[in-house]
Design a protein around this motif. Structure first.
Motif, mmCIF file in Angstrom:
data_model
loop_
_atom_site.group_PDB
_atom_site.id
_atom_site.type_symbol
_atom_site.label_atom_id
_atom_site.label_comp_id
_atom_site.label_asym_id
_atom_site.label_seq_id
_atom_site.Cartn_x
_atom_site.Cartn_y
_atom_site.Cartn_z
ATOM 1 N N TYR A 101 0.915 -1.311 -0.002
ATOM 2 C CA TYR A 101 -0.003 -0.019 -0.050
ATOM 3 C C TYR A 101 0.913 1.284 0.144
ATOM 4 C CZ TYR A 101 -3.786 3.084 1.079
ATOM 5 O OH TYR A 101 -4.945 4.039 1.018
ATOM 6 N N LEU A 102 1.899 1.245 0.532
ATOM 7 C CA LEU A 102 2.763 2.347 0.771
ATOM 8 C C LEU A 102 3.323 2.778 -0.741
ATOM 9 C CD1 LEU A 102 4.301 4.561 2.678
ATOM 10 C CD2 LEU A 102 5.997 2.936 3.023
ATOM 11 N N THR A 103 3.505 1.774 -1.760
ATOM 12 C CA THR A 103 4.058 1.913 -3.125
ATOM 13 C C THR A 103 3.127 2.864 -3.712
ATOM 14 O OG1 THR A 103 2.947 0.120 -3.993
ATOM 15 C CG2 THR A 103 5.291 -0.280 -3.046
ATOM 16 N N ILE A 104 2.081 3.350 -3.196
ATOM 17 C CA ILE A 104 1.068 4.117 -3.872
ATOM 18 C C ILE A 104 1.877 5.487 -4.125
ATOM 19 C CG2 ILE A 104 -1.086 5.808 -3.497
ATOM 20 C CD1 ILE A 104 -2.140 3.465 -2.193
ATOM 21 N N THR A 105 2.733 5.938 -3.117
ATOM 22 C CA THR A 105 3.396 7.382 -3.336
ATOM 23 C C THR A 105 4.851 7.096 -3.349
ATOM 24 O OG1 THR A 105 3.376 7.712 -0.890
ATOM 25 C CG2 THR A 105 1.560 8.520 -2.171
ATOM 26 N N ARG A 106 5.175 5.745 -3.099
ATOM 27 C CA ARG A 106 6.653 5.483 -3.054
ATOM 28 C C ARG A 106 7.177 4.553 -4.320
ATOM 29 N NH1 ARG A 106 8.903 6.633 1.872
ATOM 30 N NH2 ARG A 106 10.935 5.834 1.024
ATOM 31 N N PRO A 107 7.538 5.185 -5.410
ATOM 32 C CA PRO A 107 7.867 4.065 -6.482
ATOM 33 C C PRO A 107 9.273 3.477 -6.199
ATOM 34 C CG PRO A 107 7.982 6.628 -6.959
ATOM 35 C CD PRO A 107 7.287 6.241 -5.772
ATOM 36 N N ASP A 108 10.036 4.312 -5.261
ATOM 37 C CA ASP A 108 11.460 4.071 -4.956
ATOM 38 C C ASP A 108 11.447 2.461 -4.489
ATOM 39 O OD1 ASP A 108 9.941 5.447 -3.083
ATOM 40 O OD2 ASP A 108 11.973 5.673 -1.869
ATOM 41 N N ILE A 109 10.735 2.191 -3.772
ATOM 42 C CA ILE A 109 10.562 0.809 -2.859
ATOM 43 C C ILE A 109 9.626 -0.380 -3.900
ATOM 44 C CG2 ILE A 109 10.871 1.862 -0.776
ATOM 45 C CD1 ILE A 109 7.685 1.058 -0.218
ATOM 46 N N ALA A 110 9.313 0.037 -4.911
ATOM 47 C CA ALA A 110 8.294 -0.767 -5.867
ATOM 48 C C ALA A 110 8.980 -2.173 -5.908
ATOM 49 C CB ALA A 110 8.008 -0.076 -7.131
ATOM 50 N N PHE A 111 10.155 -2.178 -6.441
ATOM 51 C CA PHE A 111 10.864 -3.415 -6.863
ATOM 52 C C PHE A 111 11.146 -4.064 -5.753
ATOM 53 C CE2 PHE A 111 14.680 -5.643 -7.448
ATOM 54 C CZ PHE A 111 14.469 -6.477 -8.369
ATOM 55 N N ALA A 112 11.788 -3.596 -4.683
ATOM 56 C CA ALA A 112 12.027 -4.519 -3.439
ATOM 57 C C ALA A 112 10.791 -4.893 -2.763
ATOM 58 C CB ALA A 112 12.650 -3.230 -2.119
ATOM 59 N N VAL A 113 9.645 -4.254 -2.747
ATOM 60 C CA VAL A 113 8.347 -4.779 -2.549
ATOM 61 C C VAL A 113 7.848 -6.048 -3.196
ATOM 62 C CG1 VAL A 113 5.777 -4.286 -1.776
ATOM 63 C CG2 VAL A 113 7.604 -2.684 -1.102
ATOM 64 N N HIS A 114 8.010 -5.670 -4.637
ATOM 65 C CA HIS A 114 7.405 -6.902 -5.479
ATOM 66 C C HIS A 114 8.335 -8.159 -5.230
ATOM 67 C CE1 HIS A 114 8.044 -9.046 -9.223
ATOM 68 N NE2 HIS A 114 9.604 -8.643 -9.225
ATOM 69 N N ILE A 115 9.792 -7.960 -4.735
ATOM 70 C CA ILE A 115 10.556 -9.301 -4.457
ATOM 71 C C ILE A 115 10.029 -10.073 -3.229
ATOM 72 C CG2 ILE A 115 12.792 -9.859 -3.779
ATOM 73 C CD1 ILE A 115 12.633 -9.553 -6.755
ATOM 74 N N VAL A 116 9.904 -9.234 -2.326
ATOM 75 C CA VAL A 116 9.519 -9.975 -0.859
ATOM 76 C C VAL A 116 7.980 -10.417 -0.873
ATOM 77 C CG1 VAL A 116 11.278 -8.437 0.591
ATOM 78 C CG2 VAL A 116 9.146 -7.551 0.370
ATOM 79 N N SER A 117 7.117 -10.031 -1.669
ATOM 80 C CA SER A 117 6.026 -10.293 -1.751
ATOM 81 C C SER A 117 5.737 -11.528 -2.401
ATOM 82 C CB SER A 117 4.969 -9.270 -2.741
ATOM 83 O OG SER A 117 5.500 -8.960 -3.909
ATOM 84 N N GLN A 118 6.805 -11.971 -3.225
ATOM 85 C CA GLN A 118 6.701 -13.372 -3.614
ATOM 86 C C GLN A 118 6.740 -14.626 -2.684
ATOM 87 O OE1 GLN A 118 9.387 -13.611 -7.237
ATOM 88 N NE2 GLN A 118 9.357 -11.448 -7.455
ATOM 89 N N PHE A 119 7.261 -14.202 -1.366
ATOM 90 C CA PHE A 119 7.336 -15.473 -0.727
ATOM 91 C C PHE A 119 6.421 -15.116 0.574
ATOM 92 C CE2 PHE A 119 11.541 -13.798 -2.096
ATOM 93 C CZ PHE A 119 11.831 -14.941 -2.766
ATOM 94 N N MET A 120 5.175 -14.744 0.187
ATOM 95 C CA MET A 120 4.173 -14.300 1.494
ATOM 96 C C MET A 120 3.506 -15.865 1.707
ATOM 97 S SD MET A 120 3.220 -11.292 1.839
ATOM 98 C CE MET A 120 1.390 -10.634 1.727
ATOM 99 N N ALA A 121 3.792 -17.089 0.837
ATOM 100 C CA ALA A 121 2.988 -18.111 1.267
ATOM 101 C C ALA A 121 3.817 -19.027 2.200
ATOM 102 C CB ALA A 121 2.916 -18.998 0.322
ATOM 103 N N ALA A 122 5.325 -18.594 2.379
ATOM 104 C CA ALA A 122 5.965 -19.463 2.819
ATOM 105 C C ALA A 122 7.411 -18.679 3.207
ATOM 106 C CB ALA A 122 6.401 -20.849 2.552
#
Length: 313
Positions: A101-122
């Motif tokens: 949700y923070l990436t709405i105004t923070r494009p600078d963290i978009a790639f990093a959040v994209h990476i860590v969100s891939q491991f939500m299941a485990a």
């Protein structure tokens, strides 16, 4: 009734009309909405989520003063197998959900959040360490946000990029693009591609097709808002082979497997909706959405994205 955003009388008439049919209150100028802070300045608006980010840091439990200059370590490649499984993944999932949700105004963290969100299941310990690094970067950049100037032009243009086989687990590439309206950043994306690419031209062209889809949608939205674009929209790409294929009517072995994307991009190129323009990799701002970068390069691209850390003067 014809309504414009800067016509006080028309706005008052609309409020009166709505008030006859709905129970409503005039809360005055917009300052805070769903975690977004909107500050009106003399030449436009400044959008941030400083309070939301501060609350997120409090929930994370970080108590030390350590900060980070970038959201992701460029020397670390995360996989689903490294580290130890978390006993309770609840906090990890809550933090990553809030970061999205923070990436709405923070494009600078978009790639990093994209990476860590891939491991939500485990999620595992190494993934949680990566989340903490993002949070320490946010701690050092709480005031970051986007400035939308009232003096900006309404010229739409964009940048398309991709990182070849960047995922160490499945070797899929990451698409990154961003679009500007004048000098304001209005759209960006960091997303792993659905298939494995066999050449640099292929993954760049898939990214180009995704960026073209976004370009078409933005042109439609602008037309609907009364700012139609009758001329072609420039889309910058740093892969000359992809640009040449878009202009080439002859398919060959290198392009058969991406033929649909080729036809899609070429159609809008020939329809004068799209204009492809080459750009050097050094000047490519979408690079920040495709890979983890070292601090000097990250800071340079941050300026290109028009991310500001203080209220404009």
């Amino acid at each position: 009734m014809s309504i414009t955003g800067d016509d006080p009388q028309a706005i008052s008439e609309l409020q009166c009309c709505l008030g006859k049919h709905f129970e409503m209150n005039d809360l005055g100028p917009l300052n805070y909405f769903l975690g977004l802070e909107i500050t009106s300045v003399s030449d436009g608006y400044y959008l941030s989520q400083a309070k939301y980010a501060s609350d997120l840091l409090s929930r994370s439990g970080i108590t030390d003063s350590t900060t980070s200059s970038t959201p992701l370590d460029p020397n670390v490649r995360l996989t689903p197998f490294d580290g130890v499984s978390l006993d309770d993944p609840t906090l990890y999932r809550q933090l990553v959900g809030s970061l999205i949700y923070l990436t709405i105004t923070r494009p600078d963290i978009a790639f990093a959040v994209h990476i860590v969100s891939q491991f939500m299941a485990a999620p595992r310990t190494i993934h949680f360490t990566a989340v903490l690094r993002i949070l320490r970067y946010i701690k050092d950049t709480l005031g970051h946000g986007l400035h939308f100037s009232s003096q900006s032009s309404l010229v739409l243009f964009g940048f398309s990029d991709a990182d070849w086989a960047g995922d160490p687990t499945d070797r899929r590439s990451t698409t990154g693009y961003c679009f500007y309206l004048g000098d304001a950043l209005i759209s960006w994306r960091s997303k792993k591609q659905y298939v494995v690419s066999r050449s640099s031209t292929e993954f760049e062209y898939r990214a180009l097709a995704d960026a073209t889809s976004e370009l078409l949608w933005l042109r439609w939205v602008l037309t609907d808002m009364g700012a139609p674009h009758t001329s072609s929209t420039t889309l910058h790409c740093d892969n000359r082979s992809a640009i040449q294929i878009a202009h080439n009517d002859v398919f060959h072995e290198r392009t058969k497997h991406i033929e649909n994307d080729c036809h899609f991009v070429r159609h809008h190129l020939q329809s004068n909706t799209l204009h492809l323009q080459s750009i050097s990799t050094i000047d490519q701002p979408a690079d920040i959405f495709t890979k983890a970068l070292h601090s000097p390069r990250f800071t340079l691209l941050l300026h290109k994205l028009k991310v500001v850390s203080t209220l404009p003067t």
